[in-house]
Design a protein around this motif. Sequence first.
Motif, PDB file in Angstrom:
ATOM      1  N   HIS A 163       7.371 -14.007  10.490  1.00  0.00           N
ATOM      2  CA  HIS A 163       8.407 -13.234   9.752  1.00  0.00           C
ATOM      3  C   HIS A 163       7.774 -11.780   9.507  1.00  0.00           C
ATOM      4  O   HIS A 163       6.538 -11.966   9.396  1.00  0.00           O
ATOM      5  CB  HIS A 163       8.938 -13.760   8.560  1.00  0.00           C
ATOM      6  CG  HIS A 163       8.136 -14.168   7.446  1.00  0.00           C
ATOM      7  ND1 HIS A 163       7.290 -15.386   7.541  1.00  0.00           N
ATOM      8  CD2 HIS A 163       7.584 -13.257   6.635  1.00  0.00           C
ATOM      9  CE1 HIS A 163       6.549 -15.213   6.470  1.00  0.00           C
ATOM     10  NE2 HIS A 163       6.683 -13.987   5.756  1.00  0.00           N
ATOM     11  N   LYS A 164       8.826 -10.878   9.099  1.00  0.00           N
ATOM     12  CA  LYS A 164       8.185  -9.593   8.464  1.00  0.00           C
ATOM     13  C   LYS A 164       9.397  -9.255   7.180  1.00  0.00           C
ATOM     14  O   LYS A 164      10.227  -8.952   7.595  1.00  0.00           O
ATOM     15  CB  LYS A 164       8.207  -8.421   9.515  1.00  0.00           C
ATOM     16  CG  LYS A 164       7.558  -7.242   9.190  1.00  0.00           C
ATOM     17  CD  LYS A 164       7.339  -6.183  10.320  1.00  0.00           C
ATOM     18  CE  LYS A 164       8.562  -5.455  10.555  1.00  0.00           C
ATOM     19  NZ  LYS A 164       9.055  -4.593   9.728  1.00  0.00           N
ATOM     20  N   SER A 165       8.496  -9.215   6.220  1.00  0.00           N
ATOM     21  CA  SER A 165       9.310  -8.856   4.949  1.00  0.00           C
ATOM     22  C   SER A 165       9.542  -7.518   4.840  1.00  0.00           C
ATOM     23  O   SER A 165       8.976  -6.413   5.560  1.00  0.00           O
ATOM     24  CB  SER A 165       8.365  -9.240   3.725  1.00  0.00           C
ATOM     25  OG  SER A 165       8.115 -10.769   3.816  1.00  0.00           O
ATOM     26  N   ASN A 169       4.568  -3.252   6.962  1.00  0.00           N
ATOM     27  CA  ASN A 169       4.513  -2.941   8.496  1.00  0.00           C
ATOM     28  C   ASN A 169       3.566  -3.956   9.232  1.00  0.00           C
ATOM     29  O   ASN A 169       3.340  -3.731  10.065  1.00  0.00           O
ATOM     30  CB  ASN A 169       3.845  -1.827   8.529  1.00  0.00           C
ATOM     31  CG  ASN A 169       4.682  -0.552   7.834  1.00  0.00           C
ATOM     32  OD1 ASN A 169       5.726  -0.328   8.026  1.00  0.00           O
ATOM     33  ND2 ASN A 169       4.180   0.441   7.160  1.00  0.00           N
ATOM     34  N   ALA A 170       3.609  -5.245   8.628  1.00  0.00           N
ATOM     35  CA  ALA A 170       3.004  -6.165   9.386  1.00  0.00           C
ATOM     36  C   ALA A 170       3.630  -7.377   9.518  1.00  0.00           C
ATOM     37  O   ALA A 170       4.329  -7.944   8.508  1.00  0.00           O
ATOM     38  CB  ALA A 170       1.492  -6.398   8.741  1.00  0.00           C
ATOM     39  N   TRP A 171       3.674  -8.457  10.495  1.00  0.00           N
ATOM     40  CA  TRP A 171       4.344  -9.645  10.675  1.00  0.00           C
ATOM     41  C   TRP A 171       3.358 -10.532   9.990  1.00  0.00           C
ATOM     42  O   TRP A 171       2.100 -10.353   9.408  1.00  0.00           O
ATOM     43  CB  TRP A 171       4.539 -10.118  11.890  1.00  0.00           C
ATOM     44  CG  TRP A 171       5.356  -9.458  12.728  1.00  0.00           C
ATOM     45  CD1 TRP A 171       5.316  -8.022  13.364  1.00  0.00           C
ATOM     46  CD2 TRP A 171       6.768  -9.653  12.833  1.00  0.00           C
ATOM     47  NE1 TRP A 171       6.404  -7.554  13.792  1.00  0.00           N
ATOM     48  CE2 TRP A 171       7.226  -8.673  13.643  1.00  0.00           C
ATOM     49  CE3 TRP A 171       7.272 -10.772  12.653  1.00  0.00           C
ATOM     50  CZ2 TRP A 171       8.731  -8.608  13.808  1.00  0.00           C
ATOM     51  CZ3 TRP A 171       8.772 -10.886  13.000  1.00  0.00           C
ATOM     52  CH2 TRP A 171       9.557  -9.839  13.496  1.00  0.00           C
ATOM     53  N   SER A 172       3.849 -11.844   9.418  1.00  0.00           N
ATOM     54  CA  SER A 172       2.987 -12.946   8.863  1.00  0.00           C
ATOM     55  C   SER A 172       1.970 -13.261   9.661  1.00  0.00           C
ATOM     56  O   SER A 172       0.851 -13.685   9.087  1.00  0.00           O
ATOM     57  CB  SER A 172       4.170 -14.338   8.351  1.00  0.00           C
ATOM     58  OG  SER A 172       4.733 -14.380   9.560  1.00  0.00           O
ATOM     59  N   VAL A 173       2.069 -13.153  10.789  1.00  0.00           N
ATOM     60  CA  VAL A 173       1.020 -13.544  11.809  1.00  0.00           C
ATOM     61  C   VAL A 173       0.717 -12.210  12.411  1.00  0.00           C
ATOM     62  O   VAL A 173       1.704 -11.929  13.508  1.00  0.00           O
ATOM     63  CB  VAL A 173       1.324 -14.746  12.819  1.00  0.00           C
ATOM     64  CG1 VAL A 173       0.191 -15.042  13.887  1.00  0.00           C
ATOM     65  CG2 VAL A 173       1.810 -16.050  12.198  1.00  0.00           C
ATOM     66  N   ASN A 174      -0.116 -11.557  12.119  1.00  0.00           N
ATOM     67  CA  ASN A 174      -0.050 -10.254  12.621  1.00  0.00           C
ATOM     68  C   ASN A 174      -1.205  -9.520  13.567  1.00  0.00           C
ATOM     69  O   ASN A 174      -1.265  -8.448  13.866  1.00  0.00           O
ATOM     70  CB  ASN A 174      -0.490  -9.226  11.258  1.00  0.00           C
ATOM     71  CG  ASN A 174      -1.856  -9.580  10.845  1.00  0.00           C
ATOM     72  OD1 ASN A 174      -2.553 -10.324  11.513  1.00  0.00           O
ATOM     73  ND2 ASN A 174      -2.329  -9.016   9.728  1.00  0.00           N
ATOM     74  N   THR A 175      -1.567 -10.634  14.494  1.00  0.00           N
ATOM     75  CA  THR A 175      -2.229 -10.225  15.732  1.00  0.00           C
ATOM     76  C   THR A 175      -1.711 -10.881  17.001  1.00  0.00           C
ATOM     77  O   THR A 175      -0.881 -11.896  16.759  1.00  0.00           O
ATOM     78  CB  THR A 175      -3.793 -10.616  15.701  1.00  0.00           C
ATOM     79  OG1 THR A 175      -3.757 -11.995  15.547  1.00  0.00           O
ATOM     80  CG2 THR A 175      -4.464 -10.028  14.347  1.00  0.00           C
ATOM     81  N   VAL A 176      -1.536 -10.417  18.249  1.00  0.00           N
ATOM     82  CA  VAL A 176      -1.060 -10.895  19.126  1.00  0.00           C
ATOM     83  C   VAL A 176      -1.761 -11.936  19.601  1.00  0.00           C
ATOM     84  O   VAL A 176      -1.286 -13.104  19.889  1.00  0.00           O
ATOM     85  CB  VAL A 176      -1.431  -9.909  20.592  1.00  0.00           C
ATOM     86  CG1 VAL A 176      -1.016 -10.453  21.746  1.00  0.00           C
ATOM     87  CG2 VAL A 176      -0.662  -8.457  20.347  1.00  0.00           C
ATOM     88  N   LYS A 177      -3.024 -12.126  19.425  1.00  0.00           N
ATOM     89  CA  LYS A 177      -3.739 -13.419  19.707  1.00  0.00           C
ATOM     90  C   LYS A 177      -3.113 -14.689  18.732  1.00  0.00           C
ATOM     91  O   LYS A 177      -3.159 -16.054  19.086  1.00  0.00           O
ATOM     92  CB  LYS A 177      -5.324 -13.349  19.496  1.00  0.00           C
ATOM     93  CG  LYS A 177      -5.967 -14.665  19.899  1.00  0.00           C
ATOM     94  CD  LYS A 177      -7.575 -14.501  19.726  1.00  0.00           C
ATOM     95  CE  LYS A 177      -8.298 -15.570  20.412  1.00  0.00           C
ATOM     96  NZ  LYS A 177      -7.732 -16.826  19.609  1.00  0.00           N
ATOM     97  N   GLY A 178      -3.083 -14.145  17.312  1.00  0.00           N
ATOM     98  CA  GLY A 178      -2.482 -14.991  16.636  1.00  0.00           C
ATOM     99  C   GLY A 178      -1.090 -15.736  16.879  1.00  0.00           C
ATOM    100  O   GLY A 178      -1.028 -16.912  16.743  1.00  0.00           O
TER     101      GLY A 178
END
Length: 228
Positions: A163-165, A169-178
């Motif tokens: 999710h992104k609050s 400017n970042a998602w809760s899981v903020n890397t592609v690998k993540g």
Amino acid sequence: MPPRKVPDSKRRIVSPPNELTSEVHDDQSKPVSIRAGSQGELWDEEQPIPESAEPPTKKAKTGYARFDELKSFKGQRYSSMVIGGTHRWTYDSGQWVETKEEPDLWKIKFEAKKHRNRTAPKGSGAPVGTEYHWLIVAHQHVVKEDANTYSTRMEGHKYKLAHKSVGTNAWSVNTVKGQRDREIQLLEDSIRRVQGLPPVISSQKVATQKMKDPGQKTLDQIFFGGCW
């Protein structure tokens, strides 16, 4: 000796508890009305839990728990809709695009706006602008009705991948690998759920619906003149 009379100015009037207001929320000035709608359709999508959030405390039972109130499910803390709640949405006419990539594999894309079947109570749910990334694992059942028309039904599960609050400017899981690693974890969970279904014998057939003869009229067509 007669009891001493207490002056009116020092008397304290104690009101009986009210089932609608007996639960107190630090961040809520008004009680939650149990008449606002059904429990399953009150709240919006998920809302992130602050890192500093305290574990949920026991409170008196009322009609509904608040959306942003911390809850617990099998040892996991969460906020948002209570477990067992239900959303009902109506989707605008959207476009489903599918591209065949392998003999039994299609790449799909669907875009549309969805609307609540019932209006959300004012101030409930996540803030406007909150974003979600869902992973859907589902069965789509399709029946061809004529050369250009199919009836379709989908059922399955959706997982919140990230999710992104609002205001970030970042998602809760903020890397592609993540996000790829989380997708694998969620798909593995889906596999475990299938493996956990009740056992069946190898010869058990999949249930089918009896197809009517193309020339057979239905009762509605016979009595109401429906087209067939």
